[in-house]
Motif scaffolding. Structure first.
Motif, PDB file in Angstrom:
ATOM      1  N   LEU A 230       6.999  52.958  68.898  1.00 18.56           N
ATOM      2  CA  LEU A 230       7.662  51.855  68.205  1.00 18.56           C
ATOM      3  C   LEU A 230       9.062  51.672  68.753  1.00 18.56           C
ATOM      4  CD1 LEU A 230       9.910  53.179  66.086  1.00 18.56           C
ATOM      5  CD2 LEU A 230       7.914  53.586  64.689  1.00 18.56           C
TER       6      LEU A 230
ATOM      7  N   ASP B 282      13.119  50.794  67.578  1.00 21.05           N
ATOM      8  CA  ASP B 282      14.063  50.817  66.460  1.00 21.05           C
ATOM      9  C   ASP B 282      14.982  49.608  66.533  1.00 21.05           C
ATOM     10  OD1 ASP B 282      13.432  53.520  65.337  1.00 21.05           O
ATOM     11  OD2 ASP B 282      14.104  54.163  67.323  1.00 21.05           O
ATOM     12  N   GLU B 283      14.990  48.810  65.477  1.00 21.59           N
ATOM     13  CA  GLU B 283      15.920  47.691  65.394  1.00 21.59           C
ATOM     14  C   GLU B 283      17.153  48.157  64.632  1.00 21.59           C
ATOM     15  OE1 GLU B 283      16.202  43.251  63.392  1.00 21.59           O
ATOM     16  OE2 GLU B 283      14.242  44.018  64.013  1.00 21.59           O
TER      17      GLU B 283
ATOM     18  N   VAL C  98      14.989  49.005  61.149  1.00 16.89           N
ATOM     19  CA  VAL C  98      13.722  48.279  61.047  1.00 16.89           C
ATOM     20  C   VAL C  98      12.821  48.806  62.151  1.00 16.89           C
ATOM     21  CG1 VAL C  98      12.576  46.049  61.213  1.00 16.89           C
ATOM     22  CG2 VAL C  98      14.805  46.221  60.078  1.00 16.89           C
TER      23      VAL C  98
ATOM     24  N   THR D 260       9.645  48.599  64.493  1.00 20.04           N
ATOM     25  CA  THR D 260       8.729  47.599  65.029  1.00 20.04           C
ATOM     26  C   THR D 260       7.703  48.283  65.919  1.00 20.04           C
ATOM     27  OG1 THR D 260      10.484  45.932  65.027  1.00 20.04           O
ATOM     28  CG2 THR D 260       8.527  45.465  66.356  1.00 20.04           C
TER      29      THR D 260
ATOM     30  N   ARG E  65       5.049  49.008  68.683  1.00 17.06           N
ATOM     31  CA  ARG E  65       4.739  48.375  69.968  1.00 17.06           C
ATOM     32  C   ARG E  65       3.215  48.270  70.078  1.00 17.06           C
ATOM     33  NH1 ARG E  65       7.927  51.661  74.445  1.00 17.06           N
ATOM     34  NH2 ARG E  65       7.177  49.919  75.695  1.00 17.06           N
TER      35      ARG E  65
ATOM     36  N   ARG F  63      -3.000  44.319  68.605  1.00 13.91           N
ATOM     37  CA  ARG F  63      -3.096  42.966  68.045  1.00 13.91           C
ATOM     38  C   ARG F  63      -4.051  42.119  68.887  1.00 13.91           C
ATOM     39  NH1 ARG F  63       1.046  41.244  64.497  1.00 13.91           N
ATOM     40  NH2 ARG F  63       2.657  42.808  64.121  1.00 13.91           N
TER      41      ARG F  63
ATOM     42  N   GLY G 201       6.273  48.553  56.635  1.00 12.31           N
ATOM     43  CA  GLY G 201       5.837  47.294  57.207  1.00 12.31           C
ATOM     44  C   GLY G 201       4.351  47.292  57.526  1.00 12.31           C
TER      45      GLY G 201
ATOM     46  N   TYR H 165       1.155  47.798  59.792  1.00  8.39           N
ATOM     47  CA  TYR H 165       0.710  48.627  60.913  1.00  8.39           C
ATOM     48  C   TYR H 165      -0.801  48.537  61.053  1.00  8.39           C
ATOM     49  CZ  TYR H 165       5.284  50.763  61.482  1.00  8.39           C
ATOM     50  OH  TYR H 165       6.615  50.944  61.742  1.00  8.39           O
TER      51      TYR H 165
END
Length: 311
Positions: A108, A110-111, A231, A233, A235, A240, A252, A254
């Motif tokens: 993932l 990191d935001e 946040v 996110t 990858r 998807r 969130g 997943y």
């Protein structure tokens, strides 16, 4: 060449999965774009046998071990995945490869909070996880940012295990973090100081940080913990693209997997932070090993069915 398994991602989960598969005499290819999540960190903790060493050293050792058993590792950026004859075709910037099974361990991103000076210190004096970084600053003053009351209270109390001087910045991003009376009482009882933001900027040296609040107050700290303000996110563009079913989590949306990493798409499994944002390095590595064993078992059954058809 068709591989038994293509592993997307060369972090702890992907490499440990590849190691187990290669040791089981499976043909395995790891495709990795060379952007590990923990690249900014100088040290890792909580990983038996590697505590205090660099994440880069762990990955380099892992790659050597995978290759020792005949596994293949390529630096490549994946462009897409499509169904092929009895498996999958992975398109990347070096061409296309095929495999009977696919393991996604792409991690993932990191935001970070949008605070001047913070991104430049990410992984050094700005960190996220007390279990990963708390031992580096035990007994020294720390500050905490979090974006929900529950996470703020949790992080503030948790960090008291490593430091007697913990400051929790409430409303650090100009939105109110409404701690309940009970939460404030618990924090006060443990000596956690609560101050109001917002945070204007951060600065400092190689082993300390200055957190400047609105109004000019400066908190001089050893570390700023922002795990509750990140946040996450995943990858998961490949997952998807393949249409894998998803599930909502506190962190969130997943891709949904079972205990052995199986997604809703037959032949596709996932492990590590791409499906579990709370997994640290050693948990991700263990997940990779578990999923690899499940993949090998699945391939054993497929090999057996093919052999029976030839009788």
């Amino acid at each position: 060449m068709e591989f038994d398994v293509i592993v997307l991602g060369g972090g702890a989960a992907g490499l440990n999965a590849a190691l187990v598969l290669a040791q089981a005499r499976r043909s395995v290819l790891v495709l990795d774009d060379g952007t590990p999540r923990n690249a900014p960190a100088a040290h890792l903790h909580g990983y038996l046998g590697f505590d205090g060493r660099s994440p880069a050293e762990l990955l380099a050792t892992g790659r050597d071990e995978v290759r020792r058993y005949g596994g293949h590792i390529e630096h490549a950026r994946v462009r897409g995945v499509r169904a092929g004859d009895d498996g999958f075709v992975v398109d990347h910037d070096g061409g296309a490869v095929t495999a009977r099974r696919l393991l996604v361990a792409t991690g993932l991103a990191d935001e970070l909070p949008d605070i001047p000076g913070l991104a430049q210190r990410w992984g050094s004096t700005v960190v996220h996880c007390p279990y990963c970084h708390g031992s580096e600053v035990q007994g020294r003053p720390v500050a905490v940012l979090a974006n929900t009351p529950d996470m703020a209270a949790h992080q503030g109390l948790l960090l008291r295990q490593w430091s007697d001087d913990v400051t929790l910045v409430r409303g650090w991003d100009r939105t109110e973090t409404d701690l309940t009376g009970e939460q404030l009482e618990r924090l006060e009882a443990r000596g956690v100081v609560v101050v109001d933001g917002p945070v204007v900027s951060v600065a400092g040296g190689a082993d300390d940080i200055e957190v400047t609040l609105a109004g000019g107050r400066v908190l001089e700290r050893a570390r700023l913990f922002v795990g509750g303000a990140l946040v996450f996110t995943p990858r998961d563009a490949v997952l998807r693209q393949l249409g894998c079913a998803r599930t909502d989590t506190p962190a969130g949306s997943y891709v949904a997997v079972d205990a052995q990493g199986a997604t809703s798409v037959p032949g596709v499994r996932a492990a590590g932070n791409v499906v579990d944002p709370m997994a640290n390095l050693i948990v991700s590595a263990a997940a990779g090993a578990s999923v690899a064993a499940a993949l090998n078992r699945e391939l054993v059954e497929a090999d057996c069915r093919e052999a029976l058809q030839l009788l």
